[in-house]
Design an enzyme around this catalytic site. Structure first.
Site, mmCIF file in Angstrom:
data_model
loop_
_atom_site.group_PDB
_atom_site.id
_atom_site.type_symbol
_atom_site.label_atom_id
_atom_site.label_comp_id
_atom_site.label_asym_id
_atom_site.label_seq_id
_atom_site.Cartn_x
_atom_site.Cartn_y
_atom_site.Cartn_z
ATOM 1 N N ASP A 214 6.475 -2.438 19.698
ATOM 2 C CA ASP A 214 5.028 -2.424 19.468
ATOM 3 C C ASP A 214 4.494 -3.804 19.836
ATOM 4 O O ASP A 214 5.269 -4.721 20.138
ATOM 5 C CB ASP A 214 4.726 -2.109 17.990
ATOM 6 C CG ASP A 214 3.236 -2.090 17.686
ATOM 7 O OD1 ASP A 214 2.471 -1.522 18.480
ATOM 8 O OD2 ASP A 214 2.822 -2.650 16.650
ATOM 9 N N SER A 215 3.168 -3.960 19.733
ATOM 10 C CA SER A 215 2.571 -5.258 20.041
ATOM 11 C C SER A 215 2.844 -6.297 18.954
ATOM 12 O O SER A 215 2.683 -7.486 19.196
ATOM 13 C CB SER A 215 1.058 -5.089 20.183
ATOM 14 O OG SER A 215 0.521 -4.606 18.970
ATOM 15 N N CYS B 45 3.969 2.524 19.184
ATOM 16 C CA CYS B 45 2.636 1.986 19.454
ATOM 17 C C CYS B 45 1.807 3.102 20.082
ATOM 18 O O CYS B 45 2.201 3.665 21.113
ATOM 19 C CB CYS B 45 2.781 0.818 20.427
ATOM 20 S SG CYS B 45 1.220 0.195 21.069
ATOM 21 N N GLU C 266 -1.909 -7.905 10.839
ATOM 22 C CA GLU C 266 -1.030 -9.013 11.264
ATOM 23 C C GLU C 266 -1.142 -10.186 10.279
ATOM 24 O O GLU C 266 -0.199 -10.941 10.092
ATOM 25 C CB GLU C 266 -1.405 -9.491 12.672
ATOM 26 C CG GLU C 266 -1.101 -8.498 13.791
ATOM 27 C CD GLU C 266 0.382 -8.409 14.168
ATOM 28 O OE1 GLU C 266 1.092 -9.409 14.033
ATOM 29 O OE2 GLU C 266 0.814 -7.313 14.581
ATOM 30 N N CYS D 244 -2.904 4.331 15.118
ATOM 31 C CA CYS D 244 -2.419 2.999 15.503
ATOM 32 C C CYS D 244 -1.378 2.654 14.460
ATOM 33 O O CYS D 244 -1.620 2.822 13.252
ATOM 34 C CB CYS D 244 -3.558 1.983 15.478
ATOM 35 S SG CYS D 244 -2.989 0.266 15.608
ATOM 36 N N HIS E 293 -0.373 0.022 13.268
ATOM 37 C CA HIS E 293 -0.741 -1.025 12.303
ATOM 38 C C HIS E 293 -1.474 -0.428 11.088
ATOM 39 O O HIS E 293 -1.444 -1.000 10.006
ATOM 40 C CB HIS E 293 -1.676 -2.058 12.941
ATOM 41 C CG HIS E 293 -0.995 -3.091 13.794
ATOM 42 N ND1 HIS E 293 -0.475 -2.800 15.034
ATOM 43 C CD2 HIS E 293 -0.753 -4.416 13.584
ATOM 44 C CE1 HIS E 293 0.046 -3.915 15.564
ATOM 45 N NE2 HIS E 293 -0.103 -4.903 14.701
HETATM 46 N N1 DGL Z 1 0.057 -0.893 16.910
HETATM 47 C C1 DGL Z 1 -0.447 -0.564 18.186
HETATM 48 C C2 DGL Z 1 -0.945 0.836 18.258
HETATM 49 O O1 DGL Z 1 -0.357 1.688 17.641
HETATM 50 C C3 DGL Z 1 -1.194 -1.621 18.953
HETATM 51 C C4 DGL Z 1 -2.300 -2.361 18.273
HETATM 52 C C5 DGL Z 1 -2.819 -3.484 19.142
HETATM 53 O O2 DGL Z 1 -2.009 -4.337 19.517
HETATM 54 O O3 DGL Z 1 -4.020 -3.486 19.456
HETATM 55 O O4 DGL Z 1 -1.868 1.155 18.960
#
Ligand code: DGL
Length: 267
Positions: A10-11, A73, A153, A185, A187
């Site tokens: 993931d990011s 992600c 984050e 997402c 996150h």
């Molecule tokens: N966690 C990621 C997602 O599911 C990426 C969030 C990001 O870096 O903008 O989309």
């Protein structure tokens, strides 16, 4: 039997919510996680950039001899999956959108659902397409909630700033009378308590992570690829050390891990 690890990426910290479900559903599997902390967020980037980053990460994971990969992600899943399976035909790659689509269809009663995600995920329309293909008369409302990513984050997942942000983003969806919202997402499950407080108990929040882990389990079982060992092993890599990665990892996974930095631009 196949004792090689499962790779996930993931990011940043978001994909750890998927690692957590993989640990629950597949407790004997070894995992290798890559969080692209140097280049987060992905959600405001173009499809080409997200695809290029994802390709680099997959090349890195392949050096760790992974047996399968989960794109933990939504942004990379929705923008880059087709290209990634074309470029890497020899490694099984799983995305998170299909599991989210299926879980959302099972959860809704009034056929009015909300999808929240990054700008790039919303722009891709991957969720609407998946839902409408299966249930054409479903009403789908989308909303990009980019600020949830830096909040997650930072570990600001349940304070006043998070709550006000959630209220501001989600007001419109609630006016559309949705009974289900997909946390599109990885996150966002970190803010689940806060989001749930804002939308109320009558709205079901869908996190695609568990259903994604179940798909991986089924695949490994069907292909006789489950890990035969008993030992738990989980390794974490980041593209840069951030103040919060190890802390959030411990908070979420209830165990201390120390992520190793790797130069992803080399791959
Ligand atoms: N966690 C990621 C997602 O599911 C990426 C969030 C990001 O870096 O903008 O989309």
């Amino acid at each position: 039997m196949d004792n090689r690890p499962i790779g996930l990426f993931d990011s940043g910290v978001g994909g750890l919510t998927v690692v957590k479900q993989v640990m629950k559903v597949l407790p004997h599997e070894e995992t290798i996680y890559f969080g692209d902390t140097a280049r987060v967020p992905y959600g405001a980037k173009t499809k080409e950039t997200v695809t290029k980053f994802s390709e680099q990460i997959i090349r890195f994971l392949l050096t760790k001899d992974v047996k399968a990969i989960i794109i933990a992600c939504n942004t990379a899943s929705s923008n880059s999956y087709d290209e990634l399976i074309r470029v890497f035909p020899d490694i099984p790659i799983f995305e998170v959108i299909t599991a989210g689509v299926e879980s959302c269809i099972s959860a809704t009663k009034n056929k009015r659902v909300g999808i929240i995600g990054t700008y790039a995920t919303v722009r891709s329309a991957a969720y609407e397409r998946g839902i409408k293909q299966r249930v054409p008369d479903m009403r789908v409302f989308t909303k990009a909630c980019p600020l949830f990513v830096p909040l997650a984050e930072e570990g600001w997942t349940d304070n006043d700033i998070a709550r006000l942000t959630a209220e501001t983003y989600l007001d419109e969806l609630l006016k559309n009378n949705v009974d289900t919202i997909v946390l599109g997402c990885t996150h966002y499950p970190l803010l689940k308590r806060c989001i749930s407080g804002v939308v109320g108990e009558s709205v079901t929040l869908v996190d695609p992570a568990k259903a994604t882990a179940m798909k991986m389990k089924k695949f490994l079982e069907q292909n006789d690829m489950l890990n035969g060992g008993e030992e738990e092993k989980h390794t974490f890599y980041v593209s840069d050390h951030t103040p919060s990665f190890d802390f959030l990892c411990e908070r979420l996974l209830k165990k201390k891990y120390t992520a190793e930095k790797t130069d992803i631009e080399k791959y």
